[in-house]
Design a protein around this motif. Structure first.
Motif, short mmCIF file in Angstrom:
data_model
loop_
_atom_site.label_atom_id
_atom_site.label_comp_id
_atom_site.label_asym_id
_atom_site.label_seq_id
_atom_site.Cartn_x
_atom_site.Cartn_y
_atom_site.Cartn_z
N LYS A 87 0.80 -1.23 0.00
CA LYS A 87 0.00 0.00 0.00
C LYS A 87 0.84 1.28 0.00
N ARG A 88 2.07 1.22 -0.53
CA ARG A 88 2.93 2.39 -0.54
C ARG A 88 2.73 3.19 -1.82
N ALA A 89 2.57 4.50 -1.66
CA ALA A 89 2.44 5.42 -2.78
C ALA A 89 3.83 5.90 -3.20
N ILE A 90 3.89 6.70 -4.25
CA ILE A 90 5.17 7.21 -4.73
C ILE A 90 5.90 7.99 -3.64
N HIS A 91 5.19 8.84 -2.93
CA HIS A 91 5.85 9.63 -1.88
C HIS A 91 6.35 8.74 -0.74
N ASP A 92 5.70 7.61 -0.50
CA ASP A 92 6.19 6.66 0.51
C ASP A 92 7.49 6.02 0.04
N LEU A 93 7.55 5.65 -1.22
CA LEU A 93 8.78 5.04 -1.76
C LEU A 93 9.94 6.03 -1.70
N ILE A 94 9.68 7.28 -2.06
CA ILE A 94 10.73 8.30 -2.05
C ILE A 94 11.19 8.58 -0.62
N GLY A 95 10.26 8.66 0.32
CA GLY A 95 10.60 8.99 1.71
C GLY A 95 11.02 7.81 2.56
N GLY A 96 10.92 6.59 2.03
CA GLY A 96 11.26 5.42 2.83
C GLY A 96 10.26 5.17 3.94
N THR A 97 8.99 5.48 3.66
CA THR A 97 7.95 5.38 4.67
C THR A 97 6.79 4.52 4.18
N TYR A 98 5.86 4.27 5.07
CA TYR A 98 4.58 3.67 4.74
C TYR A 98 3.58 4.13 5.78
N VAL A 99 2.30 3.98 5.50
CA VAL A 99 1.26 4.37 6.44
C VAL A 99 0.63 3.09 6.96
N SER A 100 0.57 2.97 8.28
CA SER A 100 0.14 1.73 8.92
C SER A 100 -0.96 2.00 9.93
N TYR A 101 -1.80 0.98 10.11
CA TYR A 101 -2.73 1.03 11.23
C TYR A 101 -1.93 0.94 12.51
N ASP A 102 -2.32 1.67 13.51
CA ASP A 102 -1.65 1.60 14.79
C ASP A 102 -2.15 0.38 15.55
N GLU A 103 -1.27 -0.51 15.87
CA GLU A 103 -1.62 -1.77 16.54
C GLU A 103 -2.28 -1.55 17.90
N ARG A 104 -2.01 -0.42 18.54
CA ARG A 104 -2.61 -0.15 19.86
C ARG A 104 -4.13 -0.05 19.78
N PHE A 105 -4.64 0.29 18.59
CA PHE A 105 -6.08 0.49 18.43
C PHE A 105 -6.76 -0.67 17.73
N LYS A 106 -6.06 -1.77 17.55
CA LYS A 106 -6.60 -2.90 16.80
C LYS A 106 -7.91 -3.37 17.42
N GLY A 107 -8.93 -3.50 16.58
CA GLY A 107 -10.22 -3.98 17.04
C GLY A 107 -11.12 -2.91 17.63
N LYS A 108 -10.64 -1.67 17.72
CA LYS A 108 -11.46 -0.58 18.25
C LYS A 108 -12.04 0.22 17.11
N SER A 109 -13.14 0.89 17.38
CA SER A 109 -13.79 1.68 16.33
C SER A 109 -12.91 2.89 15.97
N ILE A 110 -13.20 3.48 14.82
CA ILE A 110 -12.39 4.57 14.32
C ILE A 110 -12.44 5.76 15.28
N PHE A 111 -13.59 6.12 15.77
CA PHE A 111 -13.69 7.27 16.68
C PHE A 111 -13.94 6.74 18.06
#
Length: 146
Positions: A122-146
């Protein structure tokens, strides 16, 4: 190692929230200074500078989160799982988002959308350039968005 990458929907909604978190207060202040209600200032270089400063500084200071990303429980991480650096964020935001978008007349944004949809990581061009990715935070796994 499961990186648990975030999908396109959360990323777009988080960007939408961040946009309004920046735009509304500034527009409100400009309304009282100028006496007119206008978003015209968002079409110039002023907007680009403010947006890049926000999207570079806030994740550096807040462990990969912007306000919008925190609301959707996603965060920017380095691909090697180390702490984000100014270099990562400048490459991601300035080179990968701003400069590349202008150089390709916006086509890189369209390509990035398809990359997030179809790439397994799920990495976009800017992620590849920056050496990054966007991830779900594991601390909130299974909890609702808000």
């Amino acid at each position: 190692m499961n990186k648990n990458p975030s999908g396109l929907g959360e990323r777009l909604l988080a960007n939408f929230i961040d946009f309004f978190i920046i735009v509304l207060p500034i527009t409100f202040v400009l309304y009282f200074i100028r006496g007119e209600y206008s978003y015209d200032w968002t079409s110039g270089i002023t907007w680009q500078v403010i947006d890049v400063l926000y999207l570079t500084a806030v994740p550096l200071l807040w462990s990969g989160y912007s306000v919008g990303k925190h609301m959707f429980k996603i965060k920017v991480k380095r691909i090697d799982e180390q702490k984000l650096t100014l270099k990562n964020m400048l490459l991601r935001e300035v080179v990968g988002k701003v400069l590349l978008v202008y150089m390709t007349f916006g086509i890189s944004n369209i390509v990035s959308i398809f990359m997030v949809i179809f790439r397994e990581d799920k990495r976009a061009i800017h992620d590849l350039i920056g050496g990054t990715y966007v991830s779900y935070d594991e601390r909130f796994k299974g909890k609702s968005i808000f």
